[in-house]
Design an enzyme around this catalytic site. Structure first.
Site, PDB file in Angstrom:
ATOM      1  N   LYS A  76       0.882  -1.166   0.000  1.00 52.05           N
ATOM      2  CA  LYS A  76       0.000   0.000   0.000  1.00 52.05           C
ATOM      3  C   LYS A  76       0.917   1.213   0.000  1.00 52.05           C
ATOM      4  O   LYS A  76       1.639   1.461   0.969  1.00 52.05           O
ATOM      5  CB  LYS A  76      -0.906   0.012   1.237  1.00 52.05           C
ATOM      6  CG  LYS A  76      -1.825   1.221   1.249  1.00 52.05           C
ATOM      7  CD  LYS A  76      -2.485   1.466   2.589  1.00 52.05           C
ATOM      8  CE  LYS A  76      -3.051   2.885   2.592  1.00 52.05           C
ATOM      9  NZ  LYS A  76      -3.484   3.316   3.921  1.00 52.05           N
TER      10      LYS A  76
ATOM     11  N   GLY B  62      -7.437   9.965   9.503  1.00 47.65           N
ATOM     12  CA  GLY B  62      -7.691  10.169  10.930  1.00 47.65           C
ATOM     13  C   GLY B  62      -8.699  11.244  11.263  1.00 47.65           C
ATOM     14  O   GLY B  62      -8.998  11.476  12.431  1.00 47.65           O
TER      15      GLY B  62
ATOM     16  N   ALA C 181      -9.273   6.112   3.958  1.00 45.15           N
ATOM     17  CA  ALA C 181      -9.088   7.287   4.819  1.00 45.15           C
ATOM     18  C   ALA C 181     -10.329   8.169   4.906  1.00 45.15           C
ATOM     19  O   ALA C 181     -11.012   8.409   3.917  1.00 45.15           O
ATOM     20  CB  ALA C 181      -7.905   8.142   4.380  1.00 45.15           C
ATOM     21  N   GLY C 182     -10.579   8.624   6.104  1.00 48.71           N
ATOM     22  CA  GLY C 182     -11.642   9.587   6.358  1.00 48.71           C
ATOM     23  C   GLY C 182     -12.923   8.992   6.913  1.00 48.71           C
ATOM     24  O   GLY C 182     -13.811   9.727   7.350  1.00 48.71           O
TER      25      GLY C 182
ATOM     26  N   ALA D 204      -9.154   2.354   9.754  1.00 47.57           N
ATOM     27  CA  ALA D 204      -8.473   1.929  10.983  1.00 47.57           C
ATOM     28  C   ALA D 204      -9.010   2.706  12.175  1.00 47.57           C
ATOM     29  O   ALA D 204      -9.714   2.163  13.031  1.00 47.57           O
ATOM     30  CB  ALA D 204      -6.959   2.118  10.856  1.00 47.57           C
ATOM     31  N   THR D 205      -8.707   4.011  12.194  1.00 47.27           N
ATOM     32  CA  THR D 205      -9.035   4.825  13.373  1.00 47.27           C
ATOM     33  C   THR D 205     -10.508   4.735  13.756  1.00 47.27           C
ATOM     34  O   THR D 205     -10.833   4.694  14.945  1.00 47.27           O
ATOM     35  CB  THR D 205      -8.688   6.304  13.100  1.00 47.27           C
ATOM     36  OG1 THR D 205      -7.448   6.353  12.404  1.00 47.27           O
ATOM     37  CG2 THR D 205      -8.574   7.085  14.384  1.00 47.27           C
TER      38      THR D 205
END
Lengths: 337, 252
Positions: B96, B157, B183-184, B205-206
């Site tokens: 990635k 994040g 992301a986001g 993830a977050t």
């Protein structure tokens, strides 16, 4: 008995055991990267709390209650001013709200304080600090003064210190594995349980004409990055990064940059302090952040895996190991390691 | 319904790709990963301990494939080096690719990214680039041979969701490789929306690891990705300005 490891856990265990009448040898390689030598010295289970770590919180609170007596026996001063957890932007502020709500659910007291109240408590805080959480019950200790005092207390009870690890099989009596992150290589049962968690940390000293360090332990989120400042008489300890990169002991440029930048946001006066030391240490991580304090074999006890909480958990660990020693190994081999 | 995600010829039963950063502890992470149903999880090559007991061991024990990433790299040279180290250490030529422009936004640097992608593809890597939500750049990344494109919904994040859904649709419309929303993502509806916009998978993830209950949020994300995928393939009704009774009209 033999204690492998001369950090805060090994020394506390050795001291308690020797005081209780056990003949004790401590094997210590005195690594400059040992977790308790490098640590900041926060004894702060409350501001360390987060959902998922309930057992760690409970054990930390239990150990915190033992600390005043532990420190008094060692004649080590404690900073009892408490902790302030700070937020510097709206999202960090929300994180503090979540922590506050969580602590309230867990029955722990912490008070939400405004920016104005914070600056009354600590006038040196930076202007971008938004709000905070005050935890008056948290303590801090000078970790290196503590280690000195523990060594002195051990010697007082005739603990023998050596750098040479005799092969465990040749040692008669019980072996206590208290070697922090290095414990994983000392017994097969710890092999895939304990892992090194690197932390980089700075020591700053105040210079003539600079603002003195804060009175409280200051913890903050700066744009999501955690940073803490633990006061010392002559300055402060600024930490800490957290990486899992094995036993990589380098302090990176980026770590120093991030820590200093975030510290300056929280406590602008640090820019005039002397950068006295940069160091990297290894916390002993475990799968659930809880220490392993148990029999691994009929003559082997583990006291490791304390992760971020080695100093905090030293009294409760020493007490548990002493009671394991007194009870003796379980009749069947193995224990529930 | 058998509807596997296929990237570079490899099939995955789950369309949720996870990251590992941010969990309170490994046990929580383990339960969240299991609950998410993920079969592919990305780990930062620079934050890797291959010696045991860490995230890598955990993924292996769960049978989850490891997708190394180049997080923290600021230029093509750094990213290429990091990808090669990952290939050696982890015995995989999948990467990635992350090349960020600055620490504050963590937005991809499009020029460095494209350069690194091309060099890695030429070097035999299966490259999954983390990219801006720019349809032109996505196209260029596909042109140099990337095996998927992974546009952001919003910066890493932030949990701000998908800020430019139309761009994501544009990227999907022209892509012939899988589009993975990366992301986001803040909550389940963001993940469902990504799938409804036609993305092939979601990477997050977050949103899970820093949720108050990561295991529950992992379950929510799994369900959201499945729901979004189903809704997309089910064919939604047109949006109308005026009401339209669902019961038959009297003379029908």
């Amino acid at each position: 008995m033999t204690v492998l490891g001369g950090g805060v856990i090994g020394l506390s265990v050795a001291w308690y055991a020797a005081r209780a009448g056990f003949p004790v040898t401590v094997v210590d390689h005195a690594s400059p990267h040992g977790g308790s030598w490098v640590a900041g010295g926060m004894l702060a289970p409350i501001t360390e709390a987060w959902p998922g770590d309930e057992d760690v919180l409970a054990l930390g609170v239990e150990s915190l209650a033992l600390w005043p007596g532990f420190a008094e026996d060692l004649d080590v001063p404690l900073n009892r001013t408490g902790t302030l957890a700070l937020a510097t932007d709206p999202a960090d502020n929300e994180v503090l709200d979540q922590l506050h709500a969580y602590l309230t659910r867990m029955g722990r007291s912490a008070t939400r304080v405004t920016r104005r109240e914070l600056r009354a408590l600590e006038p040196g805080l930076g202007p971008t600090v938004r709000s905070g959480l005050s935890v008056p019950g948290d303590l801090s200790v000078d970790n290196r003064a503590l280690l000195d005092a523990l060594r002195a207390a051990c010697r007082h009870y005739d603990v023998h210190f050596t750098e040479d690890a005799e092969p465990p099989t040749a040692v008669s009596g019980v072996t206590v594995i208290a070697a922090g992150a290095w414990s994983r290589d000392l017994h097969p049962a710890l092999r895939n349980v304990i892992r090194p968690v690197k932390g980089e940390i700075l020591r700053l000293t105040a210079r003539p004409g600079t603002l003195p360090p804060p009175r409280h332990t200051i913890r903050a989120h700066v744009s999501g990055r955690p940073v803490y400042l633990v006061p010392r008489t002559d300055g402060l300890v600024l930490g800490a990064t957290q990486h899992e990169t094995g036993f990589d002991a380098d302090v990176t440029v980026g770590a120093v940059r991030d820590l200093l930048r975030d510290a300056e946001t929280v406590w602008p006066a640090v820019a005039e302090y002397a950068l006295a030391e940069t160091s990297a240490g290894f916390r002993s991580g475990s799968p659930d952040n809880m220490p392993v304090i148990d029999w691994l074999a009929p003559d082997v006890i583990a006291a490791t895996g304390h992760h971020r909480n080695g100093l905090l958990l030293a009294p409760v660990t020493a007490r548990r190991v002493l009671s394991l020693l007194r009870e003796g190994a379980p009749p069947r081999e193995g224990g529930d390691s | 319904m058998d509807d596997p995600l296929i990237i570079a010829g490899r099939e995955f039963g789950s369309r949720l790709i996870m990251g590992t950063g941010g969990a309170a502890n490994l046990s929580v992470l383990e339960r969240a990963l299991v609950e998410s149903g993920t079969e592919l999880t990305t780990v930062a090559m620079r934050r890797l301990d291959s010696s045991g007991g860490g995230v890598l061991d955990l993924l292996r024990s769960l049978g989850i494939s490891v997708l190394p990433n180049t997080a923290g790299c600021r230029g093509a040279a750094e990213a290429v080096l990091t990808a090669r180290l990952a290939r050696e250490a982890l015995d995989t030529d999948w990467v990635k690719l992350e090349v960020v422009a600055d620490e504050q936004t963590l937005l991809p640097d499009p020029i460095e990214l494209l350069d690194a992608a091309e060099r890695l593809v030429d070097d035999g890597f299966t490259v999954l680039p983390y990219t801006n939500d720019d349809p032109v750049l996505a196209r260029r990344l596909e042109d140099v041979g990337c095996a998927a494109v992974m546009p952001l919904g919003s910066p890493i994040g932030t949990g701000l969701g998908i800020r430019n859904p139309h761009n994501i649709e544009l990227i999907v419309a022209r892509a012939s490789v899988p589009v993975i929303l990366d992301a986001g993502i803040g909550t389940a509806s963001d993940a469902a929306l990504a799938m409804e916009l036609g993305c092939s998978a979601v990477l997050l993830a977050t949103a899970v690891t820093r949720a108050q209950d990561p295991v529950r949020m992992a379950a929510a994300m799994r369900a959201a990705v499945e729901a979004g995928r189903l809704a997309k393939s089910a064919g939604r009704i047109p949006q109308r300005f005026w009401a339209h009774a669902s019961s038959p009209a009297p003379d029908a």
